[in-house]
Enzyme design. Structure first.
Site, PDB file in Angstrom:
ATOM      1  N   CYS A   1      29.914  54.225 108.027  1.00  0.00           N
ATOM      2  CA  CYS A   1      28.640  54.629 107.441  1.00  0.00           C
ATOM      3  C   CYS A   1      27.576  54.638 108.540  1.00  0.00           C
ATOM      4  CB  CYS A   1      28.224  53.657 106.353  1.00  0.00           C
ATOM      5  SG  CYS A   1      29.382  53.636 104.995  1.00  0.00           S
TER       6      CYS A   1
ATOM      7  N   HIS B   1      33.333  49.199 108.755  1.00  0.00           N
ATOM      8  CA  HIS B   1      32.119  49.252 107.961  1.00  0.00           C
ATOM      9  C   HIS B   1      30.935  49.032 108.893  1.00  0.00           C
ATOM     10  CE1 HIS B   1      34.007  49.390 104.054  1.00  0.00           C
ATOM     11  NE2 HIS B   1      34.887  48.485 104.471  1.00  0.00           N
TER      12      HIS B   1
END
Lengths: 391, 568
Positions: free
Chosen positions: A185, A143
């Site tokens: 991301c 992440h």
């Protein structure tokens, strides 16, 4: 003029000869823990299987897995990890080697691995023993956000740290060419700060874009793979079938489809010598495989007796050298440099005793003195203050 | 403090009911402050500020500073650009001549002259010395000629000794290089000796040419090495043809990086259950150890062996049956995939140094003989990794042997030893092992010198480029040691003591590596500025606001009072 041209051509030829690599390494890192991040570990394990299939041996793959999904109590298929709902391929298998596991996966350890600033007792299998002839594939997933990637929900590595680590590798000639791949991301921000040459970088999503999972397995209960990784793997599975494949990086990059990936993958060419053109010509196998240029040897008949005689002669030669060496040793028993060496060793040993102290406590005594002085100062001021007040 | 500031007289007590504000403020005006309380307040403010400035700031500065030891950056940079050391390789060649000293001197001068004319690589120079001929004088006796003392039998730094032997018959002059001792025998006819009057003789020219040829490859190797280092190199450059450069590049790609210790792994792989054992220990003892022993001055070796049954090569490699030669053939492009990296337990990560793998593959009888299609050979070399030999069971032993004898292993061992030679970067010529080994000593010494220097340069650049990494004193110490040993190595090279040069270069390299890879030199993780604000503000905000406000207010009052006094 002609001479100059010839010289140039010669230089170019020499350079071309230099541009061979002799070994391939892969650093595969998942940075997230916990069951719902199953897919990040599946991503890494899928990549691991692919590079192993294409010939990189375990000793040249460094895999970092912060969690053990196969043995998670929530795993309905114990001992396995799948990257597809059809559960056709058990990624965990019986022949995998995880080098950094659990809480060993930290930013510090990752940077230490890349720059090889590890302690002396670190086993060779956990070190990145590359040189200026090694191509490295660095794959990271987890992440992340704008210019950072979280490690285990506890800390994060920034794009600057990564860039500095790679620069140190470049300075020490620890790689020949590097492919940096990241699926997280806002992944493309992670390679935006790189400044060392010979790096080809690609990421799954642009700034302010999320990177999505591909699909979930209803029995496992969580998403099993990310989209960007899924389509990379699909290409590698279908187009790069064996180690003699000649598929180029350009073809892989062309296969990226933002429609399917649901984000805009980025590719950074400008650090690569020759830019986009050269980088696209690199073979997939230059990074994902372990193509070695072998030198086949002819079927020379060995003259056994002659060779035996040679060996005996060498033996005699060594004996003779030893005898002579001993004679010189007896004549001058201590070489000046030997004595010096001993001194150096003593110095080292002395240093080594304080080696166990952490870095930030390196000047422990001076810091303690400063701290004590400040405490004393405070106390003195308090005493003076109260004295003044009492007056 | 500020609330009690009567001079401004504008502060309302908070507890006052708002309904009656004006009347209260009119009646409850505080008494004017005494001079004493004003001074007390000021000294309180000043003392707080003093604590902050004199104690707080230095403590903060000290505790957040990153310790960076002083490094001799300029010296390091100079080494990296090879400004400090111009390596030279003066080789001593001793000449033993059974002729009167005066004639020998004359011959030597002539030979040296033509040798210097042939040489186009100034950093590598052969200098001839006159040695005592063993069959003229006692071998252990030192002879002094023109102030140069040479004792051939004890001097390890003599690269080669040339022995002149007068003969009556046969073609003269001719020469014979001893394969296992650094000696060149030159046979000459008596008439070929130069006379005192003549200048230049066929014998002198012949010896010069022979010597030049002998050291040709070494010169090319060293010139190539020098050409790759940065910095001024015009005086040492030797022009090499592009073909030679390509060949040398190729060879350097193949050879392993220098390490003081290599770990050799000999592995036997077979797809079936035979052979289940091999007599590897005695084979190594007999066929390998003489060669390894001869390299002790340069490398140490550790060895381990393994036998792996039921381990075939990579399944995607499929050999084809060649009807003509009645053998199974592997295509050349299959060879790189032959090693079953996924399943063969290679590089077992034991031993201190890098591993060199030697794989002996015994194919199944049904797939034998297995050879390489293009060359018909059964072995190949993998650059910087090791070698592979396919040992096909011979027709003779129908009942496939469970144990491979030493004799059966001999051909494979021979291939392995030649493979090891090229992996170690041993030059291919001349045909005299001691000479080749001493060439390797020189090449390795020079390359270690360069690599340690370049590590120093890299460290110096990082020191400037990354201010956030701490540099402990250990690093500075290692750097000092490195430069010291580099200097010693360089001096030894120039004096022609190559073994000691290698020794020093090795220490320098080890120290340089230690300095660069110092464990504590991992930089702090990068924090963006907004993170720093976020950390400091909650901590320092509540402390800083009253401090600053009090100081400002007091300043304001003082200025107002001062102005009021001036105007009145």
């Amino acid at each position: 003029m002609k001479l100059l041209l010839a010289g140039l051509i010669q230089l170019l030829l020499a350079h071309h000869a230099l541009s061979e690599h002799t070994s391939n390494w892969a650093v595969l890192v998942s940075t997230s823990r916990f069951w719902f991040n199953y897919r990040h570990l599946a991503n890494v394990l899928s990549l691991y299987r692919t590079v192993k299939r294409l010939g990189i041996p375990d000793s040249q793959i460094i895999m970092m897995l912060p969690d053990d999904m196969a043995c998670n109590p929530r795993n309905i298929f114990p001992g396995t990890v799948y990257n597809n709902a059809d559960r056709g391929l058990d990624l965990y298998g019986d022949n995998i080697e995880v080098d950094y596991r659990g809480y060993e996966v930290t930013v510090e350890n990752f940077i230490r691995l890349m720059t090889d600033r590890v302690s002396e007792d670190m086993p060779r299998s956990k070190r990145l023993l590359t040189d200026d002839r090694s191509n490295i594939l660095v794959y990271m997933t987890g992440h992340g956000g704008n210019e950072f990637l979280k490690f285990q929900d506890a800390e994060e590595i920034s794009a600057f740290d990564l860039a500095d680590a790679f620069e140190q590798m470049w300075e020490k000639k620890r790689y020949h060419e590097m492919l940096f791949m990241i699926d997280t991301c806002q992944a493309n921000t992670m390679y935006s700060k790189f400044y060392s040459p010979n790096i080809l970088a690609t990421g799954s999503s642009e700034i302010d874009q999320s990177s999505y999972s591909h699909h979930a397995d209803n029995d496992v209960g969580v998403a099993v793979i990310d989209r960007y990784t899924y389509y990379n793997l699909e290409f590698l599975e279908t187009h790069v079938r064996d180690a003699s494949s000649k598929v180029t990086m350009g073809e892989l990059f062309d296969s990226y489809d933002p429609q399917k990936i649901h984000s805009h993958p980025g590719i950074r060419y400008d650090l690569f010598p020759g830019g986009e053109q050269e980088a696209r010509k690199r073979l997939i196998m230059d990074f994902f495989g372990n193509v070695q240029s072998v030198e086949a040897e002819g079927a020379g008949r060995v003259n056994a007796t002659e060779w035996e005689e040679d060996l005996r002669a060498i033996e005699r030669m060594v004996e003779e050298a030893k005898r002579r060496h001993n004679a010189t040793l007896a004549a001058a028993p201590q070489h000046a440099s030997v004595i010096e060496e001993v001194k150096v060793m003593e110095g080292k040993r002395h240093v080594a005793t304080e080696g166990a102290v952490r870095v930030d406590a390196a000047e422990g005594w001076s810091k303690q003195v400063v701290g004590f002085a400040s405490l004393l100062g405070c106390a003195a001021i308090w005493v003076v203050g109260s004295w003044l007040e009492a007056r | 403090m500020a609330e009690t500031d009567g001079a401004t007289a504008s502060v309302e007590p908070l507890s006052t009911p708002s309904t009656d504000a004006t009347s209260v403020s009119a009646t409850a005006k505080p008494p004017p402050e005494t001079q004493e309380s004003i001074w007390l307040r000021r000294s309180v403010i000043v003392s707080f500020w003093l604590v902050v400035v004199l104690l707080g700031l230095p403590v903060w500065w000290k505790t957040t500073a990153i310790y960076r030891a002083e490094l001799p950056l300029e010296t390091m940079g100079a080494w990296a650009e090879s400004k400090v050391c111009q390596p030279a390789f003066p080789l001593k060649v001793a000449v033993e001549a059974p002729i009167p000293a005066q004639d020998a001197q004359h011959l030597l001068r002539d030979t040296q002259h033509s040798l210097d004319e042939l040489n186009d690589f100034s950093a590598h120079r052969l200098s001839l010395l006159l040695a005592d001929a063993p069959f003229v004088a006692n071998a252990s006796q030192q002879i002094v000629t023109d102030g140069i003392a040479v004792d051939v039998s004890h001097d390890e730094d003599i690269a080669l000794s040339v022995r002149l032997v007068p003969v009556e018959t046969g073609h003269t002059p001719r020469s014979l290089l001893q394969p296992y001792s650094p000696r060149l025998d030159v046979y000459y006819g008596p008439s070929q000796l130069p006379t005192a009057a003549s200048t230049g003789s066929p014998l002198a020219t012949y010896i010069a040419e022979e010597l030049h040829k002998l050291f040709g490859e070494e010169q090319a190797l060293l010139a190539h090495l020098l050409s790759k280092t940065p910095g001024p190199r015009a005086p040492v450059a030797k022009r090499l043809s592009s073909g030679i450069i390509a060949e040398l590049e190729h060879r350097s790609t193949r050879a392993l990086k220098y390490a003081p210790t290599y770990h050799l792994t000999f592995s036997l792989f077979t797809p079936i259950n035979i052979p289940s054992d091999w007599d590897i220990e005695s084979a190594l003892q007999r066929y390998m150890s003489p060669f390894l022993d001869s390299l002790t001055g340069i490398h140490n070796f550790t060895i381990d062996t393994q036998v792996q049954l039921y381990s075939g090569y990579t399944p995607t490699v499929r050999p084809e049956f060649d009807e003509q030669s009645k053998s199974w053939t592997l295509r050349k492009e299959d060879l790189s995939g032959f090693i079953n990296a996924a399943e063969w337990p290679l590089t077992p990560s034991i031993g201190a140094g890098p591993t060199v793998n030697f794989v002996l593959y015994v194919p199944d009888r049904s797939q034998s003989p297995l050879v390489v299609k293009e060359t018909g050979g059964n072995s190949w070399l993998v650059p910087q990794w090791g070698g592979v030999v396919i040992l096909n069971p011979t027709e003779a032993d129908e009942a496939a042997p469970a144990i491979m004898t030493r004799e059966a292993l001999a051909p494979a061992m021979h291939t392995f030893s030649t493979q090891l030679m090229s992996l170690l970067g041993l030059p291919q010529s001349p045909g005299c092992l001691p000479l080749r080994i001493s060439t390797l000593v020189r090449v390795r010494a020079a390359s270690l010198l360069f690599s340690a220097s370049s590590t120093l340069g890299a460290l110096a650049r990082l020191y400037n480029a990354l201010p956030s990494i701490p540099i402990p004193d250990k690093v500075a110490k290692s750097v000092d040691l490195t430069t010291e040993h580099l200097q010693l190595a360089c001096d030894s090279l120039k004096e022609g003591r190559f073994h000691s040069a290698l020794e020093h270069a090795r220490v320098a390299e080890a120290e340089a590596e230690k300095a660069f890879f110092e464990r504590s030199m991992v930089g702090q993780v990068y924090f963006p500025d907004e993170h720093k604000v976020a950390v400091y503000l909650p901590l320092l905000g509540p402390v800083a606001v009253p401090l600053i406000m009090a100081a400002l207010k007091e300043l304001q009052t003082t200025i107002r009072n001062f102005k009021a006094r001036r105007s009145s």
